[in-house]
Each structure stands twice: as C-alpha cells, then as structure tokens.
Design an enzyme around this catalytic site. Structure first.
Site, short mmCIF file in Angstrom:
data_model
loop_
_atom_site.label_atom_id
_atom_site.label_comp_id
_atom_site.label_asym_id
_atom_site.label_seq_id
_atom_site.Cartn_x
_atom_site.Cartn_y
_atom_site.Cartn_z
N ASP A 16 0.66 -1.24 -0.13
CA ASP A 16 -0.01 0.08 0.01
C ASP A 16 1.00 1.15 0.10
O ASP A 16 1.35 2.00 0.93
CB ASP A 16 -0.76 0.02 1.19
CG ASP A 16 -2.03 0.84 1.16
OD1 ASP A 16 -2.10 1.77 0.19
OD2 ASP A 16 -2.72 1.03 1.96
N ILE A 17 1.36 1.71 -1.16
CA ILE A 17 2.25 2.51 -1.32
C ILE A 17 1.63 4.05 -2.04
O ILE A 17 2.27 5.19 -1.78
CB ILE A 17 3.51 2.33 -2.00
CG1 ILE A 17 3.10 2.01 -3.57
CG2 ILE A 17 4.24 1.16 -1.58
CD1 ILE A 17 4.00 1.76 -4.83
N LYS A 18 0.52 3.92 -2.56
CA LYS A 18 -0.35 4.97 -3.05
C LYS A 18 0.53 6.10 -3.78
O LYS A 18 0.28 7.29 -3.64
CB LYS A 18 -1.04 5.66 -2.16
CG LYS A 18 -2.29 4.79 -1.54
CD LYS A 18 -2.93 5.66 -0.50
CE LYS A 18 -4.07 4.72 0.10
NZ LYS A 18 -3.62 3.82 1.17
N ARG A 19 1.29 5.59 -4.51
CA ARG A 19 2.21 6.58 -5.36
C ARG A 19 1.39 7.19 -6.70
O ARG A 19 0.36 6.40 -7.11
CB ARG A 19 3.38 5.71 -6.13
CG ARG A 19 4.34 4.98 -4.94
CD ARG A 19 5.04 6.24 -3.98
NE ARG A 19 6.13 5.79 -3.12
CZ ARG A 19 5.98 5.52 -1.98
NH1 ARG A 19 4.81 5.66 -1.15
NH2 ARG A 19 7.27 5.14 -1.29
N THR A 65 -0.52 -0.30 -4.73
CA THR A 65 -1.67 0.80 -4.72
C THR A 65 -1.20 2.00 -5.47
O THR A 65 -0.12 2.47 -5.23
CB THR A 65 -2.51 1.18 -3.60
OG1 THR A 65 -1.55 1.75 -2.55
CG2 THR A 65 -3.15 0.02 -2.85
#
Length: 308
Positions: free
Chosen positions: A103-106, A140
């Site tokens: 879950d890194i939401k880059r 993500t």
C-alpha cells in the site's frame, strides 16, 4: 499474479487481506521492552519491535488468509530502519506463500513514476546484476495525474506479471470533495472506474485483469455501480471493521461466483486484543486475538455472501 491471488482466495475461502499497518501503540509492552533492551530507544529499536509484532501476527494467521497489505507509511516514519522492517515483512510473507499488496499510493509521471514502479514491483539493473528491491506482488496507485502517472506502472505489471489497485472511490469521509464532483453529469469516481477498466484490457489474467481498483466498504451503493463499470477488475475494499464497514455492506462488490473483491481490515485485526470482544486474550496473546478476529471476519463475509 492476479491468478495466484484468486487461487489463494479459493483455497482459503477467505476473500480478505490483513493490513499490516503497525503503530507503536498497537505493539504490546513485552515486545517493545525486548526490542529496546537490544537496540535502545532508537529508530532501530522501533523497527525491531514492528518486525517482531508483524512476525507474530503472520505466524498466527497465514494459513487462514490469501494476502497481506503493509502500508509503507507506517514503516517510513521510522526512517531507513523502518523501511528495512518493511522489506523483512514482505520477504517473510512470501516465505509463507502470501500475496503481498504494497500500500504505497504512489502517483507521479514519467521517469519518476517508472522509478516507483521499478522499485516496488519491477527489477533494477546494477552493473551485471538484476534486483527486485521491494518485490511486492501488487501496489496501490493514485491516478490523479492521469494516464501519464499510471502507464509506467501498467508497463511494469505487464512485464513482471504483477498487479495494481488504483484508487477510485476511497473510504475516508472527505473523499467526496473531489471524487464525487460532477463532470458532464457524472461523478468523477465513475470516470476513473471506466479508465481503470480501459487500462486493464491489455493486462488480463485468466478471468480478471491485473489492474484492479480500490473502492471503500463505506460506500456500498457506489460499489454496486463501480462493480458494473469494471467487470474484469478485482476490487480491493478498505473500510471494513474499524471504519464501519460490515459483511452485509460488501455483497455488491462481488460477482455471483463470490470472486471479484478482496476486503481489507487493518487495526481491527492487528490490534484486536485492544477490543472488548477479544480482551480475554490480553497483550500476552495478542496474535491469538488477531487470529480470532480473522476467523470472525471470514465468517461475517461468508454469511453475507451466502445471503446475497
């Protein structure tokens, strides 16, 4: 990788993912004391406590679940030692044959986006050698910058047979400030959902695309619409438990074959021992409380799907 995730869901009968989002106030005192006695009250000590906490939870739940989702911010806050704990966690989960959703939401563009993709789900060349730096199976991605931000991730997915979950309708209360805005008479999240379906057409597994979506459990009616707009996209559903989502809210995220979605619970599982329902386990047996919370979540979702 999407096919492996589906295979694991079928095997465990558990369309759930445990969010490994450790905070220091979740970690029992005995684990903190042991880590601090060895490394001091340092970033290294905090990272060791996180790693030992994660390891206990993984050891007590890996046979029940198909996947985990470590949130990288919870590790980054402890600097380089925290990131090392993140990597140890990812590697250990792979040893247990779990699918890892980073879950890194880059969300960036061009070479920057490509570098994020390489670091997390791709490989990097160092002289004559090739390395997979973080080696998650899915990550993500924030699509706010459009195709320029997503395309580099899609290309790495195609090469490495990895996967993405793209933010479409998030579970937080203020998500509507942007995501619900009307564009040509339709909410923005619907347009993003259509883009996810489009991006995923060229990255198909056996039945589902490698390119999935994030849709919050707290918005079940919107989930029903998005399920139809993205029939081949797997949906990662946050917001279960601690944020108010229940099994009955989730049925619209699934297809009739009970596939098509995977539901996340983070603190509701890893900090279960702090809840009244599981207080009997105490700090000493926190991981057993986490296992009991996983079993309850599986039962809740299974019953909801049976009554769909």
């Amino acid at each position: 990788m999407i096919d492996k995730l589906i295979e694991k869901i079928k095997k465990t009968h558990a369309p759930i993912v445990v969010g490994l989002d450790p905070m220091m106030n979740y970690i029992p005192e005995q684990i903190q004391k042991k880590a601090f006695s060895e490394y001091g009250e340092t970033l290294e000590g905090a990272a060791e406590a996180i790693w030992q906490f994660n390891k206990e939870i993984i050891d007590h739940t890996y046979d029940l679940i198909p996947a985990v989702k470590p949130q990288i911010a919870m590790y980054e806050q402890f600097g380089i030692p925290g990131l090392m704990a993140f990597k140890k966690t990812v590697d250990y989960c792979h040893e247990k044959d779990l699918v890892v959703i980073g879950d890194i939401k880059r969300g960036d563009i061009g070479s920057t986006s490509a570098a994020y993709a390489t670091g997390h789900i791709g490989t990097v060349q160092v002289g004559s050698k090739t390395y997979a730096p973080f080696a998650e199976d899915f990550v993500t991605v924030n699509p706010y910058l459009g195709t320029d931000g997503v395309k580099p991730f899609v290309e790495v997915c195609r090469e490495q047979k990895k996967g993405l979950f793209i933010l479409v309708k998030t579970s937080n209360p203020s998500s509507g400030e942007f995501q619900d805005r009307q564009i040509d008479g339709r909410p923005l999240y619907e347009l993003v959902g259509e883009k996810v379906a489009e991006w995923g057409k060229d990255c198909m597994g056996e039945k589902y695309s490698y390119i999935g979506a994030v849709v919050g459990a707290t918005y079940p009616e919107m989930g029903k619409i998005l399920r139809k707009l993205m029939p081949k996209s797997f949906i990662l559903v946050p917001g279960y438990g601690a944020q108010g989502g229940k099994g009955a809210d989730l049925v619209h995220f699934f297809h009739e074959d009970r596939l098509g979605a995977i539901v996340n619970s983070s603190r509701g599982i890893i900090a279960a021992y702090k809840q009244e329902e599981y207080a009997k386990y105490g700090e000493e047996h926190f991981a057993e409380a986490s296992r009991a919370a996983v079993e309850a979540m599986i039962k809740d979702i299974s019953l909801a799907l049976e009554n769909k």
